[in-house]
Scaffold this motif. Structure first.
Motif, short mmCIF file in Angstrom:
data_model
loop_
_atom_site.label_atom_id
_atom_site.label_comp_id
_atom_site.label_asym_id
_atom_site.label_seq_id
_atom_site.Cartn_x
_atom_site.Cartn_y
_atom_site.Cartn_z
N GLY A 114 51.51 -5.30 -9.22
CA GLY A 114 51.49 -3.93 -8.75
C GLY A 114 52.42 -3.08 -9.59
O GLY A 114 53.12 -3.57 -10.48
N GLN A 115 52.47 -1.79 -9.28
CA GLN A 115 53.19 -0.84 -10.12
C GLN A 115 54.68 -0.80 -9.84
O GLN A 115 55.41 -0.16 -10.56
CB GLN A 115 52.62 0.58 -9.93
CG GLN A 115 53.13 1.34 -8.72
CD GLN A 115 52.50 0.92 -7.42
OE1 GLN A 115 51.82 -0.10 -7.31
NE2 GLN A 115 52.73 1.72 -6.38
N GLY A 116 55.15 -1.45 -8.80
CA GLY A 116 56.57 -1.43 -8.47
C GLY A 116 56.89 -0.31 -7.50
O GLY A 116 56.42 0.82 -7.66
N THR A 117 57.71 -0.64 -6.53
CA THR A 117 58.17 0.38 -5.58
C THR A 117 59.69 0.24 -5.46
O THR A 117 60.20 -0.86 -5.24
CB THR A 117 57.46 0.22 -4.21
OG1 THR A 117 57.89 1.28 -3.34
CG2 THR A 117 57.74 -1.12 -3.55
N PRO A 118 60.43 1.32 -5.68
CA PRO A 118 61.88 1.23 -5.69
C PRO A 118 62.49 1.16 -4.29
O PRO A 118 62.05 1.86 -3.38
CB PRO A 118 62.32 2.50 -6.42
CG PRO A 118 61.20 3.46 -6.16
CD PRO A 118 59.95 2.66 -6.04
N VAL A 119 63.48 0.32 -4.17
CA VAL A 119 64.26 0.20 -2.93
C VAL A 119 65.73 0.45 -3.27
O VAL A 119 66.27 -0.20 -4.17
CB VAL A 119 64.10 -1.20 -2.31
CG1 VAL A 119 65.07 -1.40 -1.16
CG2 VAL A 119 62.66 -1.41 -1.84
N THR A 120 66.33 1.39 -2.57
CA THR A 120 67.74 1.70 -2.77
C THR A 120 68.47 1.55 -1.44
O THR A 120 68.09 2.19 -0.46
CB THR A 120 67.95 3.12 -3.31
OG1 THR A 120 67.23 3.25 -4.55
CG2 THR A 120 69.43 3.39 -3.56
N VAL A 121 69.49 0.71 -1.44
CA VAL A 121 70.27 0.49 -0.23
C VAL A 121 71.67 1.03 -0.46
O VAL A 121 72.40 0.56 -1.34
CB VAL A 121 70.33 -1.01 0.12
CG1 VAL A 121 71.08 -1.21 1.45
CG2 VAL A 121 68.93 -1.60 0.21
N SER A 122 72.04 2.02 0.32
CA SER A 122 73.36 2.64 0.16
C SER A 122 74.38 1.96 1.06
O SER A 122 74.06 1.49 2.15
CB SER A 122 73.28 4.12 0.49
OG SER A 122 72.92 4.30 1.84
N SER A 123 75.61 1.94 0.59
CA SER A 123 76.67 1.26 1.36
C SER A 123 77.37 2.23 2.31
O SER A 123 77.15 3.42 2.26
CB SER A 123 77.69 0.66 0.41
OG SER A 123 78.23 1.65 -0.43
#
Length: 123
Positions: A114-123
């Motif tokens: 697949g094309q990739g999906t970004p995941v960002t987890v903030s602290s």
């Protein structure tokens, strides 16, 4: 085979996200699907994998927090991610391993991404 991933986004540490990836096309059978992730230019790493029969395995970092599932009829794989940590920040890619039999009976095994999906987890 085309794969369309969705569900990524920004979430606070401790939160949850559910990724989805749907396969489209015809003339193939899916044997396995999975999720990998990549941070920058580092090597892409396996997060979770599931066979069409439902057998799943996980990276140590995902065990106990992530759950992979697959809807064979919809040709869709899901990744439920709970208790997310900043270290989970990455671009997540789904894959599908398929078997195709051509007109002369040759079996072709292939992996699509697949094309990739970004995941960002903030602290």
């Amino acid at each position: 085979v085309q794969l369309q991933a969705s569900g990524g986004g920004l979430v606070q540490a401790g939160g949850s996200l559910r990724l989805s990836c749907a396969a489209s096309g015809s003339g193939f059978s899916i044997t396995d699907m999975g999720w990998h992730r990549q941070v920058g230019w580092k090597e892409r790493e396996l997060v979770a994998h599931i066979s069409s029969g439902g057998s799943a395995n996980y990276a140590d970092s995902a065990k106990g927090r992530f759950t992979i599932s697959m809807d064979n009829a919809e040709k869709t794989v899901y990744l439920q991610m709970n208790s997310l940590e900043p270290e989970d920040t990455a671009v997540y890619y789904c894959n599908a391993d398929t078997i195709t039999v051509d007109s002369v009976g040759t079996v072709v095994v292939a992996r699509s991404w697949g094309q990739g999906t970004p995941v960002t987890v903030s602290s």
